[in-house]
Design a protein around this motif. Structure first.
Motif, PDB file in Angstrom:
ATOM      1  N   GLY A 269       0.856  -0.954   0.287  1.00 17.11           N
ATOM      2  CA  GLY A 269       0.020  -0.259   0.209  1.00 17.11           C
ATOM      3  C   GLY A 269       0.978   1.273  -0.121  1.00 17.11           C
ATOM      4  N   LEU A 270       2.370   1.536   0.308  1.00 15.57           N
ATOM      5  CA  LEU A 270       2.654   1.852   0.836  1.00 15.57           C
ATOM      6  C   LEU A 270       4.181   2.413  -0.882  1.00 15.57           C
ATOM      7  N   VAL A 271       4.506   1.145  -0.721  1.00 19.88           N
ATOM      8  CA  VAL A 271       5.406   0.564  -2.517  1.00 19.88           C
ATOM      9  C   VAL A 271       5.062  -0.460  -3.118  1.00 19.88           C
ATOM     10  N   GLU A 272       4.799  -0.634  -4.085  1.00 21.31           N
ATOM     11  CA  GLU A 272       4.054  -0.921  -5.052  1.00 21.31           C
ATOM     12  C   GLU A 272       5.524  -2.099  -5.307  1.00 21.31           C
ATOM     13  N   PRO A 273       4.587  -3.561  -5.197  1.00 22.97           N
ATOM     14  CA  PRO A 273       5.855  -4.649  -5.081  1.00 22.97           C
ATOM     15  C   PRO A 273       7.181  -4.689  -5.396  1.00 22.97           C
ATOM     16  N   ASP A 274       6.522  -4.173  -7.471  1.00 20.07           N
ATOM     17  CA  ASP A 274       7.973  -4.413  -8.268  1.00 20.07           C
ATOM     18  C   ASP A 274       8.344  -3.075  -7.986  1.00 20.07           C
ATOM     19  N   GLY A 275       8.281  -2.103  -6.558  1.00 16.95           N
ATOM     20  CA  GLY A 275       9.375  -0.863  -6.006  1.00 16.95           C
ATOM     21  C   GLY A 275      10.161  -1.378  -5.552  1.00 16.95           C
ATOM     22  N   ILE A 276      10.454  -2.886  -5.057  1.00 18.74           N
ATOM     23  CA  ILE A 276      11.159  -3.407  -3.850  1.00 18.74           C
ATOM     24  C   ILE A 276      11.703  -4.460  -4.811  1.00 18.74           C
ATOM     25  N   ARG A 277      13.065  -5.008  -5.232  1.00 25.53           N
ATOM     26  CA  ARG A 277      14.448  -5.353  -5.328  1.00 25.53           C
ATOM     27  C   ARG A 277      15.245  -5.764  -4.879  1.00 25.53           C
ATOM     28  N   PRO A 278      15.470  -6.960  -5.171  1.00 27.31           N
ATOM     29  CA  PRO A 278      16.852  -7.091  -4.531  1.00 27.31           C
ATOM     30  C   PRO A 278      18.270  -7.020  -4.843  1.00 27.31           C
ATOM     31  N   ILE A 279      19.018  -6.209  -4.741  1.00 34.50           N
ATOM     32  CA  ILE A 279      20.326  -5.673  -4.786  1.00 34.50           C
ATOM     33  C   ILE A 279      21.724  -5.948  -5.432  1.00 34.50           C
ATOM     34  N   ALA A 280      22.891  -6.063  -5.299  1.00 32.61           N
ATOM     35  CA  ALA A 280      24.092  -6.430  -5.134  1.00 32.61           C
ATOM     36  C   ALA A 280      24.307  -5.121  -4.714  1.00 32.61           C
ATOM     37  N   PRO A 281      25.629  -4.969  -3.020  1.00 29.84           N
ATOM     38  CA  PRO A 281      25.748  -4.089  -3.004  1.00 29.84           C
ATOM     39  C   PRO A 281      26.493  -3.353  -3.299  1.00 29.84           C
ATOM     40  N   ALA A 282      27.175  -2.054  -2.857  1.00 31.60           N
ATOM     41  CA  ALA A 282      28.082  -0.795  -3.828  1.00 31.60           C
ATOM     42  C   ALA A 282      28.819  -0.722  -2.137  1.00 31.60           C
ATOM     43  N   LEU A 283      30.202  -0.125  -2.669  1.00 34.81           N
ATOM     44  CA  LEU A 283      31.367  -0.002  -1.592  1.00 34.81           C
ATOM     45  C   LEU A 283      30.792   0.339  -0.472  1.00 34.81           C
ATOM     46  N   GLU A 284      29.568   2.080  -1.091  1.00 33.62           N
ATOM     47  CA  GLU A 284      29.201   1.923   0.342  1.00 33.62           C
ATOM     48  C   GLU A 284      28.758   1.665   1.195  1.00 33.62           C
ATOM     49  N   ASP A 285      27.296   0.752   0.901  1.00 31.42           N
ATOM     50  CA  ASP A 285      26.793  -0.417   1.753  1.00 31.42           C
ATOM     51  C   ASP A 285      27.733  -1.259   2.576  1.00 31.42           C
ATOM     52  N   VAL A 286      29.200  -1.053   2.244  1.00 25.52           N
ATOM     53  CA  VAL A 286      29.375  -2.297   2.436  1.00 25.52           C
ATOM     54  C   VAL A 286      30.394  -2.279   3.787  1.00 25.52           C
ATOM     55  N   PHE A 287      31.215  -1.014   3.474  1.00 25.07           N
ATOM     56  CA  PHE A 287      31.645   0.260   4.934  1.00 25.07           C
ATOM     57  C   PHE A 287      30.707   0.989   5.618  1.00 25.07           C
ATOM     58  N   VAL A 288      29.579   1.129   5.219  1.00 26.87           N
ATOM     59  CA  VAL A 288      28.245   1.000   6.541  1.00 26.87           C
ATOM     60  C   VAL A 288      27.965   0.238   6.963  1.00 26.87           C
ATOM     61  N   LEU A 289      28.084  -1.323   6.855  1.00 26.32           N
ATOM     62  CA  LEU A 289      27.783  -2.142   7.720  1.00 26.32           C
ATOM     63  C   LEU A 289      28.619  -2.288   8.421  1.00 26.32           C
ATOM     64  N   ALA A 290      30.522  -2.205   7.218  1.00 28.48           N
ATOM     65  CA  ALA A 290      32.029  -2.322   8.992  1.00 28.48           C
ATOM     66  C   ALA A 290      31.289  -1.362   9.789  1.00 28.48           C
ATOM     67  N   GLY A 291      31.239  -0.344   9.865  1.00 24.83           N
ATOM     68  CA  GLY A 291      30.980   1.336  10.437  1.00 24.83           C
ATOM     69  C   GLY A 291      30.569   0.976  11.475  1.00 24.83           C
ATOM     70  N   ASP A 292      29.421  -0.081  11.579  1.00 22.85           N
ATOM     71  CA  ASP A 292      27.966  -0.312  11.769  1.00 22.85           C
ATOM     72  C   ASP A 292      28.597  -1.511  13.230  1.00 22.85           C
ATOM     73  N   ASP A 293      29.342  -2.494  12.210  1.00 17.51           N
ATOM     74  CA  ASP A 293      29.484  -3.515  13.630  1.00 17.51           C
ATOM     75  C   ASP A 293      30.540  -3.187  13.971  1.00 17.51           C
ATOM     76  N   GLU A 294      31.220  -1.918  13.743  1.00 16.36           N
ATOM     77  CA  GLU A 294      32.468  -1.345  14.902  1.00 16.36           C
ATOM     78  C   GLU A 294      32.544  -0.714  15.546  1.00 16.36           C
ATOM     79  N   GLU A 295      31.322  -0.018  15.561  1.00 16.75           N
ATOM     80  CA  GLU A 295      30.639   1.359  16.309  1.00 16.75           C
ATOM     81  C   GLU A 295      29.928   0.115  17.741  1.00 16.75           C
ATOM     82  N   GLU A 296      29.332  -0.957  17.216  1.00 17.39           N
ATOM     83  CA  GLU A 296      28.117  -2.166  17.907  1.00 17.39           C
ATOM     84  C   GLU A 296      29.382  -2.784  19.122  1.00 17.39           C
ATOM     85  N   ALA A 297      30.644  -3.282  18.072  1.00 18.26           N
ATOM     86  CA  ALA A 297      31.647  -4.121  19.055  1.00 18.26           C
ATOM     87  C   ALA A 297      32.406  -2.244  20.578  1.00 18.26           C
ATOM     88  N   ALA A 298      32.417  -1.260  19.285  1.00 13.48           N
ATOM     89  CA  ALA A 298      32.687  -0.441  20.770  1.00 13.48           C
ATOM     90  C   ALA A 298      31.818  -0.303  22.555  1.00 13.48           C
TER      91      ALA A 298
END
Length: 298
Positions: A269-298
């Motif tokens: 009702g907010l987003v059409e089904p075909d408006g949500i799709r799986p994608i391969a990560p970009a470098l920024e996605d990788v480093f956002v996750l790495a930074g989040d993991d490091e913050e959680e560990a800290a």
């Protein structure tokens, strides 16, 4: 060309760089990526010998010379381009005739041939960085260190600088460069992510992106506020990041691609089904996750 083992540099009770182990081989263009305060400048100071490590060691190949381009412009603004280069050649005992020939070639390569008589202080930000690069290369170093050389530089000059670095690397020069910009890392043969003084990932772009452990989805929606509200408390998604006009949804730890239908149902009702799709990560996605993991560990 460079080995940094067990490297630690601390200032009082604040640890600026912790346990960095890194090899950079001859002829590499290595990009060190990380947010402000990650420890990139401290790393360069350690490699250049400007500060000494609390523990660990830095090793450069015997006889290897290096040129350093610091983050802040450090040449003399009240001297002209030519005068700055003449002074550097004199300080490093480069014969005058050789210095003039090398300087002329390098200035032409970076598009600054006509500006030899201009005061360095009158140059634009991009031209100052090009002058700093020429000065660092004037002594024909085997290793080039650049600390965020494109900060404050316009997009055209940024691209020109990276294309120039790529050419130098293909000519056999070893280059280590830091940057906060993910798109610039695409030019590097290998890269590493530094955050809170720790080296979290090292490898080629494909190796680092290929090791991304979470499902990732792209969402087309202009109503980002409602989307965030709808996903609040939804345990299957633990991050929503804005990428241009689109949103990336990251699956929580332990989830897989099969959560796609759950996400679609949550956003029905907010987003059409075909408006949500799986994608391969970009470098920024990788480093956002790495930074989040490091913050959680800290």
């Amino acid at each position: 060309m460079i080995e940094a083992r067990g490297l630690t540099k601390s200032f009082g009770t604040h640890v600026a760089l912790r346990g960095v182990d890194l090899d950079v081989g001859a002829g590499e263009l290595f990009a060190l990526i990380g947010p402000d305060g990650a420890g990139k400048t401290t790393f360069f100071r350690l490699v250049a010998g400007l500060v000494t490590p609390t523990s660990g060691n830095v090793h450069r190949d015997p006889g290897a010379t290096f040129g350093l381009v610091p983050q802040r412009f450090s040449l003399y603004e009240d001297l002209t381009v030519d005068e700055n280069l003449d002074l550097r050649a004199s300080l490093y005992s480069v014969p005058a005739a050789e210095a003039r020939e090398v300087a002329s070639s390098l200035l032409a390569r970076v598009g600054m041939g006509p500006f030899g008589r201009r005061l360095a202080g009158a140059l634009s930000g991009g031209m100052k960085q090009k002058l700093a690069l020429v000065a660092a290369l004037l002594t024909r170093p085997g290793l080039l260190l650049l600390d965020e050389p494109t900060t404050g530089v316009d997009p055209v000059s940024r691209r020109e600088l990276w294309l120039g670095l790529n050419q130098l690397q293909h000519g056999g020069l070893t280059i280590v460069v830091s940057t906060p910009y993910m798109d610039e890392a695409e030019y590097a043969t290998r890269l590493g992510f530094l955050d809170r003084g720790r080296l979290l990932a090292v490898g080629t772009r494909d190796e680092i992106v290929g090791a991304y452990p979470r499902p990732l989805f792209e969402v087309l929606s202009s109503d980002r506020t409602s989307l965030r509200e709808r996903l609040r408390g939804f345990a299957a998604v633990d991050d929503i990041s804005l990428f241009g006009t689109r949103l990336h949804l990251r699956g929580a730890e332990g989830t897989g691609p099969d959560i796609l239908e759950s996400v679609r149902q949550r956003l029905a009702g907010l987003v059409e089904p075909d408006g949500i799709r799986p994608i391969a990560p970009a470098l920024e996605d990788v480093f956002v996750l790495a930074g989040d993991d490091e913050e959680e560990a800290a």
